[in-house]
Scaffold this motif. Sequence first.
Motif, PDB file in Angstrom:
ATOM      1  N   SER A  96       0.834  -1.200   0.000  1.00 13.69           N
ATOM      2  CA  SER A  96       0.000   0.000   0.000  1.00 13.69           C
ATOM      3  C   SER A  96       0.870   1.252   0.000  1.00 13.69           C
ATOM      4  O   SER A  96       0.614   2.196  -0.761  1.00 13.69           O
ATOM      5  CB  SER A  96      -0.914  -0.013   1.230  1.00 13.69           C
ATOM      6  OG  SER A  96      -1.659   1.174   1.318  1.00 13.69           O
ATOM      7  N   GLU A  97       1.903   1.242   0.814  1.00 15.58           N
ATOM      8  CA  GLU A  97       2.819   2.385   0.856  1.00 15.58           C
ATOM      9  C   GLU A  97       3.524   2.572  -0.491  1.00 15.58           C
ATOM     10  O   GLU A  97       3.852   3.696  -0.861  1.00 15.58           O
ATOM     11  CB  GLU A  97       3.854   2.212   1.982  1.00 15.58           C
ATOM     12  CG  GLU A  97       3.259   2.330   3.373  1.00 15.58           C
ATOM     13  CD  GLU A  97       2.734   3.725   3.662  1.00 15.58           C
ATOM     14  OE1 GLU A  97       3.544   4.675   3.713  1.00 15.58           O
ATOM     15  OE2 GLU A  97       1.494   3.873   3.818  1.00 15.58           O
ATOM     16  N   ASN A  98       3.758   1.477  -1.199  1.00 12.52           N
ATOM     17  CA  ASN A  98       4.372   1.541  -2.530  1.00 12.52           C
ATOM     18  C   ASN A  98       3.344   1.795  -3.626  1.00 12.52           C
ATOM     19  O   ASN A  98       3.711   1.867  -4.799  1.00 12.52           O
ATOM     20  CB  ASN A  98       5.133   0.249  -2.840  1.00 12.52           C
ATOM     21  CG  ASN A  98       6.455   0.183  -2.130  1.00 12.52           C
ATOM     22  OD1 ASN A  98       7.114   1.190  -1.927  1.00 12.52           O
ATOM     23  ND2 ASN A  98       6.856  -1.020  -1.739  1.00 12.52           N
ATOM     24  N   ASP A  99       2.079   1.905  -3.265  1.00 15.26           N
ATOM     25  CA  ASP A  99       0.995   2.170  -4.208  1.00 15.26           C
ATOM     26  C   ASP A  99       0.917   1.112  -5.312  1.00 15.26           C
ATOM     27  O   ASP A  99       0.682   1.423  -6.475  1.00 15.26           O
ATOM     28  CB  ASP A  99       1.126   3.575  -4.800  1.00 15.26           C
ATOM     29  CG  ASP A  99      -0.131   4.010  -5.533  1.00 15.26           C
ATOM     30  OD1 ASP A  99      -1.239   3.566  -5.155  1.00 15.26           O
ATOM     31  OD2 ASP A  99      -0.009   4.790  -6.500  1.00 15.26           O
ATOM     32  N   CYS A 100       1.123  -0.148  -4.930  1.00 13.41           N
ATOM     33  CA  CYS A 100       0.996  -1.251  -5.883  1.00 13.41           C
ATOM     34  C   CYS A 100      -0.399  -1.854  -5.697  1.00 13.41           C
ATOM     35  O   CYS A 100      -0.641  -2.593  -4.740  1.00 13.41           O
ATOM     36  CB  CYS A 100       2.076  -2.304  -5.651  1.00 13.41           C
ATOM     37  SG  CYS A 100       1.974  -3.690  -6.806  1.00 13.41           S
ATOM     38  N   TYR A 101      -1.307  -1.528  -6.592  1.00 15.95           N
ATOM     39  CA  TYR A 101      -2.695  -1.967  -6.451  1.00 15.95           C
ATOM     40  C   TYR A 101      -2.808  -3.487  -6.372  1.00 15.95           C
ATOM     41  O   TYR A 101      -3.482  -4.020  -5.485  1.00 15.95           O
ATOM     42  CB  TYR A 101      -3.560  -1.437  -7.608  1.00 15.95           C
ATOM     43  CG  TYR A 101      -4.992  -1.877  -7.456  1.00 15.95           C
ATOM     44  CD1 TYR A 101      -5.851  -1.178  -6.625  1.00 15.95           C
ATOM     45  CD2 TYR A 101      -5.459  -3.020  -8.101  1.00 15.95           C
ATOM     46  CE1 TYR A 101      -7.162  -1.599  -6.444  1.00 15.95           C
ATOM     47  CE2 TYR A 101      -6.766  -3.447  -7.928  1.00 15.95           C
ATOM     48  CZ  TYR A 101      -7.609  -2.737  -7.090  1.00 15.95           C
ATOM     49  OH  TYR A 101      -8.896  -3.168  -6.909  1.00 15.95           O
ATOM     50  N   GLN A 125      -1.198  -4.945  -2.969  1.00 12.13           N
ATOM     51  CA  GLN A 125      -1.925  -4.588  -1.755  1.00 12.13           C
ATOM     52  C   GLN A 125      -3.309  -5.222  -1.732  1.00 12.13           C
ATOM     53  O   GLN A 125      -3.818  -5.583  -0.665  1.00 12.13           O
ATOM     54  CB  GLN A 125      -2.007  -3.081  -1.559  1.00 12.13           C
ATOM     55  CG  GLN A 125      -2.908  -2.356  -2.527  1.00 12.13           C
ATOM     56  CD  GLN A 125      -2.984  -0.883  -2.238  1.00 12.13           C
ATOM     57  OE1 GLN A 125      -3.569  -0.481  -1.226  1.00 12.13           O
ATOM     58  NE2 GLN A 125      -2.403  -0.074  -3.109  1.00 12.13           N
ATOM     59  N   ASN A 155       6.577  -5.414  -5.626  1.00 18.12           N
ATOM     60  CA  ASN A 155       5.758  -4.285  -6.094  1.00 18.12           C
ATOM     61  C   ASN A 155       6.363  -3.649  -7.332  1.00 18.12           C
ATOM     62  O   ASN A 155       5.653  -3.322  -8.287  1.00 18.12           O
ATOM     63  CB  ASN A 155       5.617  -3.222  -5.005  1.00 18.12           C
ATOM     64  CG  ASN A 155       4.981  -3.693  -3.721  1.00 18.12           C
ATOM     65  OD1 ASN A 155       5.187  -3.087  -2.670  1.00 18.12           O
ATOM     66  ND2 ASN A 155       4.222  -4.779  -3.751  1.00 18.12           N
ATOM     67  N   ASP A 196       4.600  -3.514 -11.013  1.00 16.12           N
ATOM     68  CA  ASP A 196       4.324  -2.207 -11.616  1.00 16.12           C
ATOM     69  C   ASP A 196       5.323  -1.846 -12.710  1.00 16.12           C
ATOM     70  O   ASP A 196       4.978  -1.158 -13.670  1.00 16.12           O
ATOM     71  CB  ASP A 196       4.301  -1.119 -10.544  1.00 16.12           C
ATOM     72  CG  ASP A 196       3.059  -1.206  -9.669  1.00 16.12           C
ATOM     73  OD1 ASP A 196       2.060  -1.814 -10.091  1.00 16.12           O
ATOM     74  OD2 ASP A 196       3.098  -0.651  -8.550  1.00 16.12           O
TER      75      ASP A 196
END
Length: 189
Positions: free
Chosen positions: A55-60, A63, A146, A150
């Motif tokens: 989530s902190e890495n913004d990997c949908y 997460q 992540n 991505d």
Amino acid sequence: MAHIKLPEGLPGIRGAMAFRPETARPLNDLVEVLLHAPNSLTPGDRELIATYVSSENDCYYCQTIHGAIAAASLNGDEALVKQVKHDFHNAAISEKLKALLVIAGKVQRGGKHVTTEDVAAARAQGATDIEIHDTVLIAAAFCMFNRYVDGLATIQPRDEAMYRERGKWIAREGYVNVSKEYLPAETAH
């Protein structure tokens, strides 16, 4: 659209792993040990660490799938997973897990951000050296996972039901067993 031609119908890391099974096997072995194998931290706690870092890495994809596995490991508690992602300090989790999430969050930003005080705080809450080690390795590994997902622009469906069902399956069967679905027999265990 993915940056390279990945196998159809396999979202996220699954497509990347099916594309290059030689690298998938050691990655699956690592995640099996870190998140599913017997450990003093529950699978749910370890999945929460992976979910938080993702989530902190913004990997949908990561997460969402690891959040679904965490929820499946925690009696379906999706609200707790969301709370941990957004404000773990006020989530209904142990103080030990909160201290470990502090460490995981610092690893996510850069390993040198972890301090002696962070480790002492985790130990004061009962964290063992192996739990601290595994938290750091989970956080570091998920930064890699992540970026793998991505960096290839893998397909990341927004179908929550798909993640929920797959999460239940992985929580029950583990990563290595589930990888047999998309890896050749000689690569999967």
